[in-house]
Design a protein around this motif. Structure first.
Motif, PDB file in Angstrom:
ATOM      1  N   ALA A 504       0.096  12.661  -1.555  1.00 51.02           N
ATOM      2  CA  ALA A 504       1.298  12.026  -2.091  1.00 51.02           C
ATOM      3  C   ALA A 504       0.955  10.691  -2.755  1.00 51.02           C
ATOM      4  O   ALA A 504       1.484  10.366  -3.830  1.00 51.02           O
ATOM      5  CB  ALA A 504       2.318  11.825  -0.975  1.00 51.02           C
ATOM      6  N   TYR A 505       0.076   9.925  -2.119  1.00 52.69           N
ATOM      7  CA  TYR A 505      -0.350   8.659  -2.727  1.00 52.69           C
ATOM      8  C   TYR A 505      -1.017   8.918  -4.076  1.00 52.69           C
ATOM      9  O   TYR A 505      -0.754   8.215  -5.068  1.00 52.69           O
ATOM     10  CB  TYR A 505      -1.335   7.934  -1.799  1.00 52.69           C
ATOM     11  CG  TYR A 505      -0.685   6.937  -0.870  1.00 52.69           C
ATOM     12  CD1 TYR A 505       0.008   5.837  -1.381  1.00 52.69           C
ATOM     13  CD2 TYR A 505      -0.780   7.083   0.508  1.00 52.69           C
ATOM     14  CE1 TYR A 505       0.594   4.916  -0.530  1.00 52.69           C
ATOM     15  CE2 TYR A 505      -0.195   6.168   1.374  1.00 52.69           C
ATOM     16  CZ  TYR A 505       0.493   5.076   0.842  1.00 52.69           C
ATOM     17  OH  TYR A 505       1.077   4.176   1.673  1.00 52.69           O
ATOM     18  N   ALA A 506      -1.904   9.897  -4.120  1.00 52.13           N
ATOM     19  CA  ALA A 506      -2.620  10.187  -5.366  1.00 52.13           C
ATOM     20  C   ALA A 506      -1.645  10.584  -6.468  1.00 52.13           C
ATOM     21  O   ALA A 506      -1.750  10.115  -7.614  1.00 52.13           O
ATOM     22  CB  ALA A 506      -3.647  11.296  -5.128  1.00 52.13           C
ATOM     23  N   ALA A 507      -0.693  11.446  -6.128  1.00 57.26           N
ATOM     24  CA  ALA A 507       0.299  11.867  -7.123  1.00 57.26           C
ATOM     25  C   ALA A 507       1.145  10.681  -7.577  1.00 57.26           C
ATOM     26  O   ALA A 507       1.453  10.531  -8.768  1.00 57.26           O
ATOM     27  CB  ALA A 507       1.189  12.968  -6.537  1.00 57.26           C
ATOM     28  N   GLY A 508       1.517   9.821  -6.621  1.00 57.21           N
ATOM     29  CA  GLY A 508       2.309   8.652  -6.980  1.00 57.21           C
ATOM     30  C   GLY A 508       1.566   7.722  -7.914  1.00 57.21           C
ATOM     31  O   GLY A 508       2.142   7.186  -8.876  1.00 57.21           O
ATOM     32  N   ILE A 509       0.278   7.521  -7.668  1.00 60.21           N
ATOM     33  CA  ILE A 509      -0.530   6.649  -8.528  1.00 60.21           C
ATOM     34  C   ILE A 509      -0.586   7.202  -9.951  1.00 60.21           C
ATOM     35  O   ILE A 509      -0.476   6.460 -10.939  1.00 60.21           O
ATOM     36  CB  ILE A 509      -1.944   6.489  -7.947  1.00 60.21           C
ATOM     37  CG1 ILE A 509      -1.878   5.659  -6.650  1.00 60.21           C
ATOM     38  CG2 ILE A 509      -2.874   5.821  -8.953  1.00 60.21           C
ATOM     39  CD1 ILE A 509      -3.192   5.608  -5.901  1.00 60.21           C
ATOM     40  N   VAL A 510      -0.737   8.519 -10.070  1.00 57.59           N
ATOM     41  CA  VAL A 510      -0.798   9.136 -11.404  1.00 57.59           C
ATOM     42  C   VAL A 510       0.499   8.893 -12.162  1.00 57.59           C
ATOM     43  O   VAL A 510       0.501   8.499 -13.342  1.00 57.59           O
ATOM     44  CB  VAL A 510      -1.083  10.641 -11.278  1.00 57.59           C
ATOM     45  CG1 VAL A 510      -0.905  11.339 -12.633  1.00 57.59           C
ATOM     46  CG2 VAL A 510      -2.490  10.886 -10.753  1.00 57.59           C
ATOM     47  N   VAL A 511       1.636   9.096 -11.495  1.00 59.62           N
ATOM     48  CA  VAL A 511       2.928   8.921 -12.170  1.00 59.62           C
ATOM     49  C   VAL A 511       3.144   7.453 -12.539  1.00 59.62           C
ATOM     50  O   VAL A 511       3.660   7.148 -13.621  1.00 59.62           O
ATOM     51  CB  VAL A 511       4.073   9.428 -11.277  1.00 59.62           C
ATOM     52  CG1 VAL A 511       5.425   9.209 -11.960  1.00 59.62           C
ATOM     53  CG2 VAL A 511       3.896  10.910 -10.971  1.00 59.62           C
ATOM     54  N   VAL A 512       2.749   6.536 -11.668  1.00 59.33           N
ATOM     55  CA  VAL A 512       2.898   5.109 -11.979  1.00 59.33           C
ATOM     56  C   VAL A 512       2.039   4.736 -13.182  1.00 59.33           C
ATOM     57  O   VAL A 512       2.462   3.950 -14.045  1.00 59.33           O
ATOM     58  CB  VAL A 512       2.538   4.256 -10.748  1.00 59.33           C
ATOM     59  CG1 VAL A 512       2.441   2.777 -11.128  1.00 59.33           C
ATOM     60  CG2 VAL A 512       3.574   4.437  -9.652  1.00 59.33           C
ATOM     61  N   LEU A 513       0.824   5.295 -13.280  1.00 61.26           N
ATOM     62  CA  LEU A 513      -0.026   5.027 -14.441  1.00 61.26           C
ATOM     63  C   LEU A 513       0.618   5.541 -15.726  1.00 61.26           C
ATOM     64  O   LEU A 513       0.545   4.892 -16.781  1.00 61.26           O
ATOM     65  CB  LEU A 513      -1.397   5.662 -14.241  1.00 61.26           C
ATOM     66  CG  LEU A 513      -2.285   5.013 -13.171  1.00 61.26           C
ATOM     67  CD1 LEU A 513      -3.579   5.806 -13.003  1.00 61.26           C
ATOM     68  CD2 LEU A 513      -2.603   3.561 -13.534  1.00 61.26           C
ATOM     69  N   VAL A 514       1.264   6.711 -15.642  1.00 61.52           N
ATOM     70  CA  VAL A 514       1.984   7.228 -16.807  1.00 61.52           C
ATOM     71  C   VAL A 514       3.111   6.272 -17.191  1.00 61.52           C
ATOM     72  O   VAL A 514       3.343   5.981 -18.375  1.00 61.52           O
ATOM     73  CB  VAL A 514       2.529   8.638 -16.518  1.00 61.52           C
ATOM     74  CG1 VAL A 514       3.447   9.100 -17.654  1.00 61.52           C
ATOM     75  CG2 VAL A 514       1.382   9.627 -16.339  1.00 61.52           C
ATOM     76  N   ALA A 515       3.819   5.757 -16.175  1.00 61.80           N
ATOM     77  CA  ALA A 515       4.901   4.800 -16.457  1.00 61.80           C
ATOM     78  C   ALA A 515       4.361   3.543 -17.130  1.00 61.80           C
ATOM     79  O   ALA A 515       4.995   2.985 -18.037  1.00 61.80           O
ATOM     80  CB  ALA A 515       5.621   4.447 -15.157  1.00 61.80           C
ATOM     81  N   LEU A 516       3.172   3.091 -16.714  1.00 63.18           N
ATOM     82  CA  LEU A 516       2.573   1.914 -17.343  1.00 63.18           C
ATOM     83  C   LEU A 516       2.220   2.191 -18.808  1.00 63.18           C
ATOM     84  O   LEU A 516       2.338   1.305 -19.664  1.00 63.18           O
ATOM     85  CB  LEU A 516       1.326   1.490 -16.576  1.00 63.18           C
ATOM     86  CG  LEU A 516       1.566   0.751 -15.262  1.00 63.18           C
ATOM     87  CD1 LEU A 516       0.238   0.477 -14.560  1.00 63.18           C
ATOM     88  CD2 LEU A 516       2.304  -0.556 -15.511  1.00 63.18           C
TER      89      LEU A 516
END
Length: 542
Positions: A504-516
């Motif tokens: 879940a952390y890994a998936a969250g980091i990916v989505v946050v990077l997309v948001a950035l």
């Protein structure tokens, strides 16, 4: 000069060099602010949806009966990833928002702009299951004990309500047989909620959160006003103190009663000093103004009500007394008179609350209940654990529990000495009383074996109103951002599958990077260092 400005009595008083009022944001900055708002709002929506499957839902989860929404409860890994994504987006949005509230900029976000941003971020969190803690279920169970006419300070939920009661089932196992550590005012307000909702846990959680939101509203009202009195940019104080991720995550989403306690404490301070004259060391004190004494008593009363929610607010009375003593003549006799006034108000109001609620003074004996749990982020708890490990290694046996008691007592004594020092320094005009209040509260919170991330808001929020140095802002910003991730949504144990949170952390980091990446495309200035030059300083005035 604001009340409490540090000045020595040996030197002439000269007002500090102050920049002119900051201007309004330019159109490009307004567009960037809009991007920040949307990023934080999308993060709040992610967190809200993720809470349906990763939050601290009731044992009998009503979401299971709602079409579409019940899907989140059946995909906890995805829900947890969404919650982590929302947390990351909100923290990043808060950090980006800080560039529009940095003191010294020629243009700053206005207080209404920051308030609207804060409202946008907290609105999705108002109607979700509790996050990061199950304490709200303890509030409901203990409030029901009061509603049924029993003593919450001698009985835990299991003994008073029964193990099979729906309210007891929501309480964490460690608190089912422990007395309530909360003040009589909070439990009485909670009992009124219990009388309205009965055993409807969802309605009870929402009304408990409404009570926490009332505290957040008090913080939003008082914080910028106190900041202006102490020479700090109101926008900076509102950003650091009220829009802080710890406030959004734990006081709003977690519905912790710290919100009401801190809100009443700050509101009491603002009311109490509202009619006090601006004064520095060495000035001849003017005669009492009309209504001044009335507001002093009103402020002390409101602070005492905050202590009747969470006892921590009691420390504010000491520093408020110092402000009053300095306003009079700054003599030891004035300090004693102010201390007697604060003590008298506290005694009258607290006796009225204790007997008016029918709960008496049993809460005093239950104040040690939180110490039954040792937090892994507490320095004193970790020191005790280290001592226990060393004792085992040296063949002396496991004395961890004894060390916890000893170190907790030592930590309380150290925090008490720090408080006394800052009370005296504040009285001698060596520091602002509200800074002493924040440091003292921070000492008590950090040196407690059960320290939780949201406890530090007792220190950060008052300090946001008075500590104008960049070093403090940087330290508080880093600390708040780190602590925001230390408490995860406690909605599931994932059946011992430790890889689930990692995924879940890994998936969250990916989505946050997309948001950035989206932010970089729509408002690239947000990801660049703010090179806006401070406005030219105005001339000095004596």
């Amino acid at each position: 000069m604001a009340i409490g400005e540090p000045e020595t009595e040996e030197r002439p008083v000269v007002s500090p060099v102050r920049p002119p009022e900051a201007g309004a944001l330019e159109p490009a900055e307004l567009r960037a602010l809009d991007v920040v708002r949307r990023l934080g709002t999308v993060g709040a929506l992610f967190l809200a949806l993720g809470s349906l499957g990763a939050g601290a839902a009731p044992v009998l989860n009503p979401v299971q009966d709602i079409p579409v929404l019940r899907l989140f409860a059946r995909i906890p890994t995805v829900s947890l990833a969404m919650a982590f994504t929302g947390m990351g987006m909100m923290v990043l949005a808060w950090l980006m928002l800080g560039r529009f509230a940095r003191p010294g900029r020629a243009r700053l976000a206005s207080r209404p702009q920051l308030t609207r941003t804060l409202v946008m971020w907290l609105t999705p969190l108002m109607v979700i299951p509790p996050l990061f803690s199950r304490d709200v279920y303890s509030y409901l169970a203990q409030s029901e004990i009061v509603h049924r006419g029993m003593d919450p300070y001698s009985l835990g939920p299991a003994q008073a309500l029964g193990v099979g009661d729906p309210l007891t089932s929501g309480v964490s196992n460690m608190w089912r047989e422990t007395p309530a550590p909360y003040g009589p005012l909070f439990l009485k307000l909670g009992s009124l909620i219990s009388g309205v909702v009965g055993d409807n846990i969802v309605a009870g959680v929402l009304l408990q959160r409404a009570m926490a939101l009332a505290g957040v509203v008090l913080i939003i009202w008082a914080l910028p006003r106190l900041a202006r009195r102490f020479g700090v940019e109101p926008a900076t104080a509102l950003w650091l103190g009220a829009a802080n991720p710890l406030v959004l995550f734990h006081l709003v989403a977690g519905a912790h009663n710290e919100a009401l306690g801190i809100g009443l404490m700050l509101a009491g301070l603002e009311l109490g000093i509202r009619r006090l004259p601006v004064r520095v060391a060495g000035d001849t004190p003017p005669p009492l103004a009309r209504g001044e004494l009335l507001f002093i008593v009103l402020g002390a009363t409101v602070i005492t009500l905050g202590a009747a929610v969470k006892i921590n607010a009691l420390i504010a009375l000491g520093f408020f007394g110092v402000v009053i003593a300095r306003r009079w003549h700054g003599r030891i006799a004035d300090l004693l008179r102010a201390g007697a006034l604060m003590t008298g108000v506290f005694a009258v109001v607290m006796v009225a609350v204790c007997y008016g609620t029918g709960l008496g003074f049993g809460w005093v004996g239950a104040l040690g209940t939180p110490g039954l749990v040792r937090s892994w982020i507490s320095p004193t708890a970790e020191l005790a654990n280290l001592g226990g490990v060393l004792g085992i290694a040296l063949g002396l046996g496991n004395h961890t529990d004894s060390l916890v008691s000893i170190i907790q007592l030592a930590g309380t004594l150290v925090a008490g000495l720090i408080t006394v020092k800052f009370l005296w320094d504040s009285f001698r005009w060596r520091c602002r009383p509200i800074i002493g209040l924040g440091v003292s509260l921070g000492a008590f919170m950090m040196l407690h074996v059960a320290m939780q991330p949201w406890w530090l808001l007792w220190a950060v929020i008052p300090l946001a109103a008075a500590a104008g140095t960049s070093r403090f802002r940087v330290a508080a910003t880093v600390l708040s951002a780190v602590l925001a991730f230390l408490a995860g949504p406690p909605g599931s144990s994932f059946n011992g599958r430790s890889f689930v949170p990692l995924q879940a952390y890994a998936a969250g980091i990916v989505v946050v990077l997309v948001a950035l990446l989206v932010v970089r495309r729509t408002a690239p200035s947000l990801l660049r260092r703010d090179r806006t030059r401070p406005a030219p300083l105005a001339g000095t005035a004596s």
